[in-house]
Design an enzyme around this catalytic site. Structure first.
Site, PDB file in Angstrom:
ATOM      1  N   LYS A   1      35.280  39.006  34.452  1.00  0.00           N
ATOM      2  CA  LYS A   1      35.624  37.617  34.799  1.00  0.00           C
ATOM      3  C   LYS A   1      37.105  37.527  35.203  1.00  0.00           C
ATOM      4  O   LYS A   1      37.456  36.808  36.134  1.00  0.00           O
ATOM      5  CB  LYS A   1      35.341  36.673  33.623  1.00  0.00           C
ATOM      6  CG  LYS A   1      33.871  36.418  33.356  1.00  0.00           C
ATOM      7  CD  LYS A   1      33.137  35.765  34.506  1.00  0.00           C
ATOM      8  CE  LYS A   1      33.436  34.283  34.655  1.00  0.00           C
ATOM      9  NZ  LYS A   1      32.610  33.649  35.732  1.00  0.00           N
TER      10      LYS A   1
ATOM     11  N   THR B   1      36.319  31.530  32.238  1.00  0.00           N
ATOM     12  CA  THR B   1      36.162  31.433  30.777  1.00  0.00           C
ATOM     13  C   THR B   1      37.489  31.673  30.062  1.00  0.00           C
ATOM     14  O   THR B   1      38.346  32.419  30.567  1.00  0.00           O
ATOM     15  CB  THR B   1      35.132  32.493  30.315  1.00  0.00           C
ATOM     16  OG1 THR B   1      35.234  32.660  28.903  1.00  0.00           O
ATOM     17  CG2 THR B   1      35.382  33.857  30.939  1.00  0.00           C
ATOM     18  N   ASP B   2      37.605  31.109  28.869  1.00  0.00           N
ATOM     19  CA  ASP B   2      38.796  31.370  28.047  1.00  0.00           C
ATOM     20  C   ASP B   2      38.894  32.837  27.631  1.00  0.00           C
ATOM     21  O   ASP B   2      39.953  33.305  27.213  1.00  0.00           O
ATOM     22  CB  ASP B   2      38.820  30.459  26.806  1.00  0.00           C
ATOM     23  CG  ASP B   2      37.583  30.559  25.925  1.00  0.00           C
ATOM     24  OD1 ASP B   2      36.692  31.381  26.206  1.00  0.00           O
ATOM     25  OD2 ASP B   2      37.506  29.780  24.937  1.00  0.00           O
ATOM     26  N   GLU B   3      37.785  33.565  27.771  1.00  0.00           N
ATOM     27  CA  GLU B   3      37.788  34.953  27.286  1.00  0.00           C
ATOM     28  C   GLU B   3      38.688  35.862  28.114  1.00  0.00           C
ATOM     29  O   GLU B   3      39.025  36.966  27.687  1.00  0.00           O
ATOM     30  CB  GLU B   3      36.369  35.501  27.245  1.00  0.00           C
ATOM     31  CG  GLU B   3      35.511  34.676  26.320  1.00  0.00           C
ATOM     32  CD  GLU B   3      34.205  35.343  25.955  1.00  0.00           C
ATOM     33  OE1 GLU B   3      34.157  36.575  25.920  1.00  0.00           O
ATOM     34  OE2 GLU B   3      33.252  34.602  25.706  1.00  0.00           O
TER      35      GLU B   3
ATOM     36  N   TYR C   1      32.686  42.420  29.890  1.00  0.00           N
ATOM     37  CA  TYR C   1      32.377  41.108  30.463  1.00  0.00           C
ATOM     38  C   TYR C   1      33.650  40.341  30.800  1.00  0.00           C
ATOM     39  O   TYR C   1      33.835  39.883  31.934  1.00  0.00           O
ATOM     40  CB  TYR C   1      31.514  40.284  29.492  1.00  0.00           C
ATOM     41  CG  TYR C   1      31.615  38.789  29.737  1.00  0.00           C
ATOM     42  CD1 TYR C   1      31.124  38.239  30.915  1.00  0.00           C
ATOM     43  CD2 TYR C   1      32.243  37.949  28.814  1.00  0.00           C
ATOM     44  CE1 TYR C   1      31.252  36.875  31.173  1.00  0.00           C
ATOM     45  CE2 TYR C   1      32.368  36.589  29.060  1.00  0.00           C
ATOM     46  CZ  TYR C   1      31.874  36.058  30.240  1.00  0.00           C
ATOM     47  OH  TYR C   1      32.012  34.723  30.492  1.00  0.00           O
TER      48      TYR C   1
END
Ligand code: TYD
Length: 342
Positions: free
Chosen positions: A153, A125-127, A149
């Site tokens: 990741k 994810t971009d997060e 979270y």
């Protein structure tokens, strides 16, 4: 080839299976899913009708079970969607996030190495980059995750990097933007707000709604992952973004508009993410575009079709919303009073 798609009964994993069955008639899929709260057999009912799809219930942390599936199914590639994905749940409790998103990924990497699987794609994810108040993240940007979270990741991504460097494990990482579309578990901005508005319930907009996300239709995301699998290079990372950046407040107003609901259904609440609420995500996706991928779905059309899908598929989302686990999460996270009326 035969693909093992882990997390196949979730939102993006199931969309990816649909994409492969449609675009690669020579491929077969073994779908694996633990069927935790967000994985549903109702999400893959259509896939189960295909003779090229078979389903196994297991956790990715169960190395022996995954290894057996890979060997008996002559699997050539693994695409890993299995993950705990909801920021707000990770604020309440992060144990499952660490188990699946870190340990699970390292177990899969061991299976890839031990069974001689030719390629693995880790769907990320971009997060992991943290917030981008300005500019765009490239694949070389530092990892500065801000929530439990996104930190889990990022830790999974680093496991992939380490296994590639140490053992030469052929793993590719993709980092996608905020996805929307049919079959998204009703806890994310668009899916949660859609099902609440359809029930004439208020929607909780965090703070002033000024945060920006880069939105991608789930089928464009699936196509990007597939492009990385088939044309990407092991050890590399590929951003999957659209440059379609929207504020949460704008998305909320469009949803009200599409469903002809009054503004009074918006309830601005104190931001529950506090300092961890990333103001903006934005990626440079030119690396994947140079391999031939580009997004196809216009956002206005995609959002309109998505909302129409939720409107027509109450039989999919209502049983989920009626589950005690779902109602307990909503009450616990948003506090007493969120139940029927915010
Ligand atoms: P979300 O869909 O949870 O995705 P992510 O946190 O991974 O970006 O949230 C998208 C944005 O919407 C984020 O800025 C938080 C905001 N949001 C709300 O305002 N209210 C909500 O009830 C939810 C779930 C999200």
């Amino acid at each position: 080839m035969t693909l093992l798609v882990t997390g196949c009964a979730g939102f993006i994993g199931s969309a990816y299976c649909r994409y492969v069955l449609k675009h690669h008639p020579e491929d077969a899929i073994i779908g694996l899913d633990a069927l935790t709260y967000s994985g549903n057999l109702s999400t893959i009912a259509d896939l189960q009708e295909s003779s090229r799809f078979s389903f196994v219930q297991a956790r990715i942390e169960d190395e022996a079970a995954v290894s057996d599936v890979v060997k008996s199914g002559s699997v050539s590639a693994i695409v890993n969607f299995a993950a705990e994905t909801h920021n707000d749940r990770s604020i309440l409790e992060d144990a499952d996030f660490l188990t699946t998103n870190v340990i699970g990924v390292s177990k899969l990497l061991k299976v890839v190495r031990g069974c001689g699987v030719q390629k693995m794609v880790q769907v990320s994810t971009d997060e992991v980059y943290g917030a981008a108040p300005h500019g765009k993240f490239t694949e070389d940007s530092p990892l500065l995750p801000n929530t439990p979270y996104s930190a889990s990741k990022a830790a999974g991504d680093l496991q992939c990097r380490a296994h590639f460097k140490t053992f030469g494990t052929p793993v590719i990482i993709t980092r996608g933007g905020n996805s929307y579309g049919p079959f998204q578990y009703p806890e994310k901005l668009i899916s949660f707000f859609a099902v609440r508005l359809l029930q004439d319930k208020k929607v909780p907009l965090y703070g002033d709604g000024s945060q920006v996300r880069e939105w991608i239709h789930v089928m464009d995301h699936a196509a990007g992952i597939d492009c990385a699998l088939r044309s990407g290079t092991p050890g590399e990372i590929y951003n999957i973004g659209t440059e379609n950046e929207r504020k949460n407040s704008e998305i909320t107003r469009v949803l009200l508009d599409l469903l002809s609901k009054p503004e009074s259904l918006i309830k601005q609440i104190e931001d529950p993410r506090k300092g961890a609420h990333d103001v903006r995500y934005s990626m440079d996706s030119s690396k994947l575009r140079s391999l031939g991928w580009k997004p196809q779905v216009d956002f206005d059309r995609g959002l309109r079709e998505t909302i129409a899908w939720y409107d027509e598929h109450e039989s999919w989302w209502k049983p989920i919303c009626d589950r005690p686990e779902y109602q307990q999460f909503v009450a616990r996270f948003y506090g007493p009073g969120l139940g029927e009326d915010l």
